[in-house]
Design a protein around this motif. Sequence first.
Motif, PDB file in Angstrom:
ATOM      1  N   VAL A 170      -5.934  13.405   6.293  1.00 59.84           N
ATOM      2  CA  VAL A 170      -4.782  12.797   6.964  1.00 59.84           C
ATOM      3  C   VAL A 170      -3.932  12.122   5.891  1.00 59.84           C
ATOM      4  N   PRO A 171      -2.613  12.073   6.075  1.00 61.91           N
ATOM      5  CA  PRO A 171      -1.771  11.388   5.093  1.00 61.91           C
ATOM      6  C   PRO A 171      -1.905   9.881   5.196  1.00 61.91           C
ATOM      7  N   GLY A 172      -1.590   9.198   4.099  1.00 61.00           N
ATOM      8  CA  GLY A 172      -1.578   7.731   4.113  1.00 61.00           C
ATOM      9  C   GLY A 172      -2.933   7.086   3.977  1.00 61.00           C
ATOM     10  N   THR A 173      -3.906   7.800   3.432  1.00 61.66           N
ATOM     11  CA  THR A 173      -5.247   7.232   3.320  1.00 61.66           C
ATOM     12  C   THR A 173      -5.273   5.982   2.443  1.00 61.66           C
ATOM     13  N   LEU A 174      -4.577   5.990   1.332  1.00 65.54           N
ATOM     14  CA  LEU A 174      -4.586   4.844   0.416  1.00 65.54           C
ATOM     15  C   LEU A 174      -4.054   3.577   1.085  1.00 65.54           C
ATOM     16  N   PRO A 175      -2.811   3.557   1.613  1.00 65.11           N
ATOM     17  CA  PRO A 175      -2.344   2.322   2.249  1.00 65.11           C
ATOM     18  C   PRO A 175      -3.157   1.951   3.482  1.00 65.11           C
ATOM     19  N   ALA A 176      -3.696   2.945   4.199  1.00 65.01           N
ATOM     20  CA  ALA A 176      -4.505   2.646   5.378  1.00 65.01           C
ATOM     21  C   ALA A 176      -5.773   1.884   4.986  1.00 65.01           C
ATOM     22  N   LEU A 177      -6.452   2.329   3.953  1.00 67.25           N
ATOM     23  CA  LEU A 177      -7.693   1.673   3.553  1.00 67.25           C
ATOM     24  C   LEU A 177      -7.441   0.337   2.871  1.00 67.25           C
ATOM     25  N   MET A 178      -6.288   0.181   2.267  1.00 67.08           N
ATOM     26  CA  MET A 178      -5.959  -1.128   1.718  1.00 67.08           C
ATOM     27  C   MET A 178      -5.792  -2.149   2.851  1.00 67.08           C
ATOM     28  N   ALA A 179      -5.198  -1.700   3.955  1.00 65.30           N
ATOM     29  CA  ALA A 179      -5.086  -2.575   5.126  1.00 65.30           C
ATOM     30  C   ALA A 179      -6.457  -2.863   5.718  1.00 65.30           C
ATOM     31  N   ALA A 180      -7.336  -1.853   5.727  1.00 65.20           N
ATOM     32  CA  ALA A 180      -8.687  -2.045   6.240  1.00 65.20           C
ATOM     33  C   ALA A 180      -9.458  -3.052   5.398  1.00 65.20           C
ATOM     34  N   ARG A 181      -9.326  -2.940   4.091  1.00 60.00           N
ATOM     35  CA  ARG A 181     -10.011  -3.888   3.207  1.00 60.00           C
ATOM     36  C   ARG A 181      -9.508  -5.309   3.441  1.00 60.00           C
ATOM     37  N   LEU A 229     -12.956  -4.983   6.508  1.00 60.78           N
ATOM     38  CA  LEU A 229     -13.820  -3.814   6.636  1.00 60.78           C
ATOM     39  C   LEU A 229     -14.288  -3.381   5.247  1.00 60.78           C
ATOM     40  N   THR A 230     -15.527  -2.925   5.155  1.00 61.96           N
ATOM     41  CA  THR A 230     -16.118  -2.676   3.830  1.00 61.96           C
ATOM     42  C   THR A 230     -16.528  -1.231   3.583  1.00 61.96           C
ATOM     43  N   THR A 231     -16.567  -0.415   4.623  1.00 67.17           N
ATOM     44  CA  THR A 231     -16.973   0.984   4.486  1.00 67.17           C
ATOM     45  C   THR A 231     -15.910   1.882   5.092  1.00 67.17           C
ATOM     46  N   ALA A 232     -15.572   2.960   4.398  1.00 65.01           N
ATOM     47  CA  ALA A 232     -14.587   3.918   4.895  1.00 65.01           C
ATOM     48  C   ALA A 232     -15.245   5.283   5.013  1.00 65.01           C
ATOM     49  N   ILE A 233     -15.084   5.923   6.167  1.00 62.50           N
ATOM     50  CA  ILE A 233     -15.578   7.282   6.372  1.00 62.50           C
ATOM     51  C   ILE A 233     -14.358   8.187   6.498  1.00 62.50           C
ATOM     52  N   ASP A 259     -10.407  -0.603  -4.341  1.00 68.19           N
ATOM     53  CA  ASP A 259     -11.539  -1.392  -4.827  1.00 68.19           C
ATOM     54  C   ASP A 259     -12.195  -2.147  -3.668  1.00 68.19           C
ATOM     55  N   GLY A 260     -13.507  -2.333  -3.780  1.00 67.43           N
ATOM     56  CA  GLY A 260     -14.212  -3.160  -2.804  1.00 67.43           C
ATOM     57  C   GLY A 260     -14.582  -2.446  -1.522  1.00 67.43           C
ATOM     58  N   MET A 261     -14.441  -1.121  -1.465  1.00 66.81           N
ATOM     59  CA  MET A 261     -14.822  -0.368  -0.277  1.00 66.81           C
ATOM     60  C   MET A 261     -15.799   0.749  -0.661  1.00 66.81           C
ATOM     61  N   THR A 262     -16.815   0.915   0.160  1.00 67.54           N
ATOM     62  CA  THR A 262     -17.732   2.040  -0.001  1.00 67.54           C
ATOM     63  C   THR A 262     -17.154   3.227   0.750  1.00 67.54           C
ATOM     64  N   VAL A 263     -16.911   4.307   0.059  1.00 66.12           N
ATOM     65  CA  VAL A 263     -16.258   5.471   0.652  1.00 66.12           C
ATOM     66  C   VAL A 263     -17.279   6.580   0.855  1.00 66.12           C
ATOM     67  N   LEU A 264     -17.432   7.008   2.104  1.00 64.23           N
ATOM     68  CA  LEU A 264     -18.325   8.114   2.445  1.00 64.23           C
ATOM     69  C   LEU A 264     -17.480   9.258   2.971  1.00 64.23           C
ATOM     70  N   ALA A 280     -18.231   8.030  -2.656  1.00 62.55           N
ATOM     71  CA  ALA A 280     -17.239   8.665  -3.535  1.00 62.55           C
ATOM     72  C   ALA A 280     -16.845   7.705  -4.644  1.00 62.55           C
ATOM     73  N   VAL A 281     -16.562   8.256  -5.794  1.00 64.30           N
ATOM     74  CA  VAL A 281     -16.144   7.445  -6.945  1.00 64.30           C
ATOM     75  C   VAL A 281     -14.757   7.904  -7.394  1.00 64.30           C
TER      76      VAL A 281
END
Length: 513
Positions: A123-134, A138-142, A155-160, A181-182
């Motif tokens: 999906v588009p916008g993953t970077l700004p979306a997860l920055m808002a989640a952090r 929220l600490t984990t992103a699937i 930074d600061g999120m575990t990405v699965l 993911a790294v």
Amino acid sequence: MGYSRTSTICMIGTTGIVVTVEASVFKSASKGSEAVRMSGLPDSVVNQAQTRVRSAMANSALSFPDKSVSVNFGPASLPTTGSAADLALAVTIMCADDMVPGHRLDGAVLLAELGLDGSLRSVPGTLPALMAARQAGLTTAIVSPENASEAALVDGMTVLAPRNLATLVAWLYGQTELEPAVPAEPASVPKIPDLAELRGQPTARRALEIAAAGGHHMFLLGPPGAGKTMLAERLPSILPPLSDTEAVEVTSLHSLRGRFTGGSAELIRHAPFEAPHHSMTMQALVGGGHGHVGPGSLALAHRGVLFIDEAPEWKRTVLDSLRQPLESGEVQIRRANVSIRYPAKVMLVLAANPCPCAPSKPHDCTCPARNKHRYLSRISRPLIDRIDLRVDLPAVPASAILADQVDAEPSEPVAKRVATAREAAAARWAEAGEAWKLNSEVPGPALRSAKWRLPPKTSRTADELLMKERITARGYDRILKLAWTIADLRQHGMPTAEDVTAASELRLGYTIT
């Protein structure tokens, strides 16, 4: 009755909003399965998600509940758009029906579209979306495997990144483990065209340096082959690299456009360059569109260069849509129940041939004077008035093209002078307690105030042009901004009369006699 909830993100412009996806599953009085009832403000794509979820579960050896299912997207007043909530919807329904355990989802955000085969899609916008989640704690992103590299930039999120719904279910049961993911290894620095490759055009090169130092807009007028496109393409090479904050801001805009899907992602560290074709629509240029509202080329050029080649060939209404964003530095798109903003602080470079026939030599032109005037007047005066400097480019002589040895100055030393001038401007305005970084950002009234007004002897050239109505009030302010930039490049404490004259000539596009 079973109940569960998970979290996803809805993007409104560049702002990510945490959306709680709630599901309630209960036995219905009637026999057979029922359609999923959705509440909140889901758009048509979200409403169609139940079809994708049913098929994805069926193809993952999972049974959709043969019960009544009610789903709510909260806040209910927030429009929920796009397919990013697919995965959250599927998992929430399964947890509510006690099909899968949900304890491993504490503090998790789910962000992926579901394919009919159960695969997780980007999906588009993953970077700004997860920055808002952090930011929301929220600490984990699937996410989907295609978005994993981009998500790992946060930074600061575990990405699965499970490859499909079945793998995610196995992880929820503890039957398999998912490797976080790294971030991808930094790729080689992209090669940016260098000024050393440009032959001739000393006046245009100097104008380019001034434009870069102050963040000014340019208009390049000249015959084919004079170097208009080459100049514009080399402007990013003399702009300073983006700061960390700016890099995240710019990368987020490109993420919203889906430019990192399926490949490695890293922060954009150099000034972006956008060169849209003259057939582009207004929505593609400034942003918008039906259904999903995304950034256009103007926002994608944020902190960089927007190059409008063959400007008279563009639809006048499309070009004029740039007028307000150039003044405000942002794009505003209004819909019935939402207002979307995209940052758009760009350096605009317009380019045009002097006439429709566009000969390589001026004396070969066959266009009547009225045709030339009509051709260039396709660019509206209000837009031209917002351009800080104009450069008339002559044809490049054959001697410059055929010369074996070229003494053209490369971009590196020019970039150093630009950086020094920008630092001087930023320090001056910061010392005055202002937030402006570039001279082009300074409001005209501020430069005309008692604190910054130039002595009459210094500003005389610009004053006379204004009194003779050869420039507008906006043009006068633009000359003052140019003069301060020229002074910073020349390391003057403040503009001199020579600086003001040079700025006036750049504004007019010809030498003042």
